[in-house]
Design a protein around this motif. Structure first.
Motif, PDB file in Angstrom:
ATOM      1  N   GLY A  36       0.858  -1.255  -0.062  1.00  8.82           N
ATOM      2  CA  GLY A  36      -0.002   0.000  -0.076  1.00  8.82           C
ATOM      3  C   GLY A  36       0.881   1.230   0.126  1.00  8.82           C
ATOM      4  N   ALA A  38       1.235   4.068   2.257  1.00  7.56           N
ATOM      5  CA  ALA A  38       0.882   4.825   3.480  1.00  7.56           C
ATOM      6  C   ALA A  38       1.524   5.943   3.475  1.00  7.56           C
ATOM      7  CB  ALA A  38       1.312   3.843   4.501  1.00  7.56           C
ATOM      8  N   LYS A  52      -3.458   5.486   5.943  1.00 10.56           N
ATOM      9  CA  LYS A  52      -3.425   4.341   4.855  1.00 10.56           C
ATOM     10  C   LYS A  52      -4.668   4.510   4.007  1.00 10.56           C
ATOM     11  CE  LYS A  52      -2.491   0.173   6.750  1.00 10.56           C
ATOM     12  NZ  LYS A  52      -2.585  -0.735   7.665  1.00 10.56           N
ATOM     13  N   ASP A 168      -1.468  -2.187  12.379  1.00 11.04           N
ATOM     14  CA  ASP A 168      -1.800  -3.047  11.018  1.00 11.04           C
ATOM     15  C   ASP A 168      -3.221  -4.162  11.163  1.00 11.04           C
ATOM     16  OD1 ASP A 168      -2.213  -3.754   8.405  1.00 11.04           O
ATOM     17  OD2 ASP A 168      -0.403  -4.176   8.083  1.00 11.04           O
TER      18      ASP A 168
END
Length: 202
Positions: A36, A38, A52, A168
């Motif tokens: 991803g 972030a 995120k 996470d």
């Protein structure tokens, strides 16, 4: 971390600076093991948060809400080592509004992606604070966190104690069949043609 003002700053504070998370971690000599895009936000008052964004293919913001849900559940269960997390919408690089989760950034000198540091941290926690590690594992079990390891864990030294900080949680809170200590079977999709356990929600 339960301070309402901190959560208001994460939710509404002016963004003073934003940099890609990988770029920041590389600059301070730490590893980066995540998918991803972030970003690290610096907000008013010096508060920092990890944003995120939802992936474009995500129809619903489930992964972002899972991050918030894990934080709120940690508070309810008296396991306070999940950083405060909120849902936030910001201006994306393309000019469009972008929704995602914003989690308080925990600055720590310890890099658990370094194998030697990770094992030394676990050794210290097991020797001095084994109940904390047991609570972490139980918390993972309750919320269905199967993606565990040093990439989703921080160690924060404070006043002579090491605090294990769980991060996470975008893949948690799915229906699961599991016994404690075993790998869970997670429900990730439904089918209109294949048999389905009637006890599970659609």
């Amino acid at each position: 971390w339960g301070d309402p003002q901190l959560q208001r700053t994460l939710q509404h504070g002016t963004i003073l600076e934003r940099v890609p998370m990988r770029e920041y971690l590389k600059a301070i000599g730490k590893g980066a093991d995540f998918d991803g895009q972030a970003e690290l936000f610096t907000l008013e008052g010096g508060v920092k948060g990890v944003f995120k964004p939802l992936a474009e293919e995500e129809i619903s913001p489930r992964s972002a809400w899972n991050e918030v849900g894990a934080y709120k559940l940690s508070q309810h269960l008296k396991f306070p080592y999940v950083p405060p997390t909120v849902i936030r919408e910001v201006q994306g690089s393309s000019g469009h509004r972008q929704m995602g989760s914003l989690q308080l950034f925990v600055e720590t000198p310890l890099d658990l992606l370094n194998e030697a540091v990770f094992h030394e941290t676990l050794r210290q926690v097991l020797g001095n604070d084994s109940e904390q590690l047991a609570a972490l594992k139980l918390f993972y079990f309750v919320i269905g966190q199967w993606d565990t390891g040093p990439h989703n864990l921080l160690a924060y030294p404070y006043q002579g104690r090491l605090y294990l900080v769980a991060i996470d949680h975008e893949c948690v809170l799915h229906p699961q069949h599991v016994r404690y200590g075993e790998i869970p079977f997670m429900k990730r999709a439904s089918s209109e043609t294949l048999p389905q356990d009637p006890r599970e929600p659609d």
